[in-house]
Design an enzyme around this catalytic site. Structure first.
Site, PDB file in Angstrom:
ATOM      1  N   THR A   1      88.642  96.577 196.584  1.00  0.00           N
ATOM      2  CA  THR A   1      87.812  95.555 196.780  1.00  0.00           C
ATOM      3  C   THR A   1      88.040  94.433 195.777  1.00  0.00           C
ATOM      4  OG1 THR A   1      86.290  96.714 197.735  1.00  0.00           O
ATOM      5  CG2 THR A   1      85.265  94.941 196.841  1.00  0.00           C
TER       6      THR A   1
ATOM      7  N   SER B   1      91.371 102.028 198.631  1.00  0.00           N
ATOM      8  CA  SER B   1      91.784 103.293 197.842  1.00  0.00           C
ATOM      9  C   SER B   1      91.164 104.768 198.642  1.00  0.00           C
ATOM     10  CB  SER B   1      91.103 103.303 196.603  1.00  0.00           C
ATOM     11  OG  SER B   1      89.573 103.599 196.422  1.00  0.00           O
TER      12      SER B   1
ATOM     13  N   THR C   1      87.273 101.160 194.123  1.00  0.00           N
ATOM     14  CA  THR C   1      86.025 101.894 193.384  1.00  0.00           C
ATOM     15  C   THR C   1      86.096 103.451 194.186  1.00  0.00           C
ATOM     16  OG1 THR C   1      84.331 101.205 194.733  1.00  0.00           O
ATOM     17  CG2 THR C   1      84.702 100.143 192.842  1.00  0.00           C
ATOM     18  N   ASP C   2      86.559 103.427 195.414  1.00  0.00           N
ATOM     19  CA  ASP C   2      86.064 104.650 196.064  1.00  0.00           C
ATOM     20  C   ASP C   2      86.842 106.039 195.612  1.00  0.00           C
ATOM     21  OD1 ASP C   2      84.284 103.481 197.644  1.00  0.00           O
ATOM     22  OD2 ASP C   2      85.613 103.159 199.266  1.00  0.00           O
TER      23      ASP C   2
HETATM   24  C1  SIN Z   1      88.553 100.835 197.799  1.00  0.00           C
HETATM   25  O1  SIN Z   1      88.020 101.916 197.135  1.00  0.00           O
HETATM   26  O2  SIN Z   1      89.823 100.408 197.841  1.00  0.00           O
HETATM   27  C2  SIN Z   1      87.380  99.815 198.652  1.00  0.00           C
HETATM   28  C3  SIN Z   1      86.289 100.094 198.046  1.00  0.00           C
HETATM   29  C4  SIN Z   1      86.055  99.420 196.633  1.00  0.00           C
HETATM   30  O3  SIN Z   1      86.894  99.223 195.922  1.00  0.00           O
HETATM   31  O4  SIN Z   1      84.792  99.066 196.341  1.00  0.00           O
END
Ligand code: SIN
Length: 334
Positions: free
Chosen positions: A12, A58, A91-92
């Site tokens: 993100t 991710s 973040t995921d």
């Molecule tokens: C991801 O994990 O690539 C998408 C969600 C995020 O980064 O918050």
């Protein structure tokens, strides 16, 4: 000034949307690493190098991307012009990559992961601030001679060993599973130094299964049947209830998996505390249940425990163990 290499993998933090007011409607992994740096005025003119290692949401993270990252990191470790590394990530699954790096890195230079909960086009985009903080933390860690792995998010620094996503949409979405953030200047936990070579072997198949009401082991038995034609199931991490208990139906199926050669580890589906190894683990409980026989994954989340079981099995493929891991009641040392 120490030189920081930024390795970008997507997420993100590199996401864009058409309508800035609808910050949830966007696509991750759209902007390149240089665009991320240009969005941070304080970084202009700084001693930085950049490299786009991958460009993905991710949720799709896996061994193939980890190999690319490992390759870039090994080059950075050898490069005398690089003092510290920042990795931008989604973040995921950040906690899984963090756990992997903590296990494999030898600790010669600091590695800092960062991410964002809002895309770059959102009015409240948190990526630029997080990237700036990550570069500063990485730089100061290099000056102190720090060589571990940490994650910098929403103004706090977490050990890569402990960090996990604890909220699905809040800006301050990460915590340490009960462990506090690292204080400024505090030493980071030493990485385990298992070495990047682990990733060169063919990865084992390790799946996560949750214990819950009516968990009767149906999925485990289905997986064992499928493995007969589709290739071996090597490991199962059970996201157990409470401090590592498992529904008796699932427990019986896990015993069958164990007898078929599958390594079983216990983690907890509870947000904090995990499953700590206890005296008596590995002994029968006298009532036909034996959940305590499965090695306890300590404070790791189920997803992190899966990473550690994959790495443990990979290491065994490279150096066969003296005794099989399922006879051990010792939690993986992380
Ligand atoms: C991801 O994990 O690539 C998408 C969600 C995020 O980064 O918050």
């Amino acid at each position: 000034m120490s030189r920081v290499l930024i390795l970008a993998t997507g997420g993100t933090i590199a996401g864009t949307g058409i309508d800035p007011q609808r910050s949830w409607a966007y696509q991750a992994a759209q902007l390149g690493v240089d665009q991320l740096v240009q969005a941070v005025p304080e970084l202009v003119g700084e001693s930085l190098a950049t490299r786009q290692v991958a460009q993905l949401d991710s949720k799709d993270m896996g061994v193939s991307t980890w190999r690319l990252l490992a390759q870039a990191l090994q080059e950075a470790m050898r490069d005398p012009a690089v003092d510290a590394i920042v990795i931008t990530h989604g973040t995921d699954t950040l906690e899984e990559t963090a756990c992997l790096l903590h296990a494999l890195h030898d600790g010669c230079k600091p590695i800092v992961l960062t991410a964002a909960m809002r895309p770059a086009t959102a009015p409240d985009a948190d990526g630029p601030r997080n990237l700036l903080d990550a570069v500063r933390v990485a730089r100061s860690a290099a000056l102190r001679g720090e060589g571990g792995v940490a994650a910098v998010l929403a103004g706090r620094t977490w050990s890569a060993r402990d960090v996990r996503k604890a909220h699905s949409h809040a800006m301050d979405a990460f915590d340490g599973g009960g462990e506090p953030p690292l204080r400024e200047g505090e030493s980071w936990p030493a990485p385990m130094g298992w070495g990047w070579a682990c990733l060169s072997a063919a990865p084992p198949r390790v799946e996560v299964i949750t214990s819950h009401a009516d968990a009767d082991g149906w999925l485990v038995d289905a997986a064992l049947r499928h493995a007969a034609s589709a290739g071996p199931l090597d490991g199962l991490v059970v996201a157990a209830t409470g401090h590592g208990t498992v529904h008796q139906g699932l427990e019986a199926a896990l015993q069958r998996a164990h007898q078929a050669g599958v390594v079983v580890w216990r983690s907890s589906r509870v947000a904090r505390g995990g499953v700590q190894a206890r005296e008596g683990d590995g002994e029968c409980d006298g009532q036909g249940g034996a959940a305590a026989a499965w090695p306890a994954a300590g404070s790791l989340t189920a997803a992190q425990a899966r990473v550690m079981l994959v790495l443990t099995l990979l290491r065994q493929r490279l150096q066969p163990p003296q005794r099989p891991p399922e006879t051990s009641s010792i939690a993986p040392a992380v």
